[in-house]
Design an enzyme around this catalytic site. Sequence first.
Site, PDB file in Angstrom:
ATOM      1  N   ASP A 106       0.828  -1.207   0.000  1.00  0.00           N
ATOM      2  CA  ASP A 106       0.000   0.000   0.000  1.00  0.00           C
ATOM      3  C   ASP A 106       0.864   1.259   0.000  1.00  0.00           C
ATOM      4  OD1 ASP A 106       0.723  -0.762   2.676  1.00  0.00           O
ATOM      5  OD2 ASP A 106      -0.746   0.635   3.489  1.00  0.00           O
ATOM      6  N   GLU A 110       0.087  -1.253   5.624  1.00  0.00           N
ATOM      7  CA  GLU A 110       1.209  -0.855   6.473  1.00  0.00           C
ATOM      8  C   GLU A 110       1.075   0.604   6.868  1.00  0.00           C
ATOM      9  OE1 GLU A 110       5.251   0.756   7.487  1.00  0.00           O
ATOM     10  OE2 GLU A 110       3.849   1.406   5.948  1.00  0.00           O
TER      11      GLU A 110
HETATM   12 ZN   LIG Z   1       6.901   2.391   3.841  1.00  0.00          ZN
END
Ligand SMILES: [Zn+2]
Length: 386
Positions: free
Chosen positions: A75, A137
């Site tokens: 992401d 993340e």
């Molecule tokens: Zn990163």
Amino acid sequence: MMARMHSGEMLRRLVGFDTVSRNSNLAAIEFIRDYLDGHGIASRLSFDDSGAKANLFATIGPADAPGIILSGHSDVVPVDQQEWTSDPFTLRSQNGKLYGRGAADMKGFIATALALAPELKQRATAAPIHFAFSYDEEVGCIGVSRLIDQIGMAEARPFACVVGEPTMMRPITGQKGLQSYRCKVHGREAHSSRTSYGVNAVEAAAELIARINAIARRVREEGPFDRDFDPPYTTIHCGTIHGGTVQNIVPAQCDFTYEIRNLPGHDPDPLLAEIETHAREVLEPEMKNVAPEAGFDFNARSRLPGYAIAEDDPAVALVKRVLGANETGRASYMTEAGLFGRAGIPTVICGPGDIAQAHKPDEFIEEAQLARCETFLLRLTETLAA
Ligand SMILES: [Zn+2]
């Protein structure tokens, strides 16, 4: 077998998928799965509860031997309100730099690993290379926990992990933790001419924020300190605040967010407790005198551990040897290393590109960095095979 794809070409493909954290990453993950499949490498996906996001875990080489994880997040952060020279999701090449959202953080690393997959497959004869690509993340290292559960079920436990966040290919052996909280303040509405009949949630929030700031100042002055980090102490900050409706109503609602980025050896819990105790013991009694329902609600948004690995750990020695590096550094930003570390997998952060580029408009990675990462991954695989 398909011909090997160039790292820059692979990056162009990956940047083309809009994997901003709020969106599904499935198109990108399916592309990666199909690509690896075309090279005879099987992937396992693990999904979030909605089924719209997935991690990918793939093993190259002998699955029954301990190997090394190459970890990256799929992401990227949003481009909203950012001024980009060109479309952030179309890779643009100029003067040896490749521009696009995620070019540095961190599709550059994933692209390099993927482009090399056919070569890694030939070279990973004694120990496997695992690809571990996560979702979510950037919104609190959410996906990687499921990925680590999956790794726990792998045939042989990996003996090390490289998190390929942008470090300019320098080995990073520690990072700060991140504790992030949302605080909702409940007051009672009243006409603003009758302040004593209401409880002002905005003012109560302001008082607590002032206290948080005082704690931050004290920690900055008194430590603890670790000079390997910049800044060399635990930081505390409030990022957002929303409250009130109109000027002539005593506001009943206010909420704000704050975070503590703690040195790996600095327990953040006493600081968090100090904030909450101030709310409960100093601020709330006066509020509840007027309105029993008034007070503070604290909600943890993410609680991510700091991480430090010993300089003489074999995983650090291996990465330094392969890189030909003498020095290591520390990171004040958050990565998935803390979670791999907590799972007992020795982890080093090392990847192409500059963290200064991350999350910015016109984010770029130098092609030379991709080349250095290629060399690193090929040498690492050869070293494991030797
Ligand atoms: Zn990163």
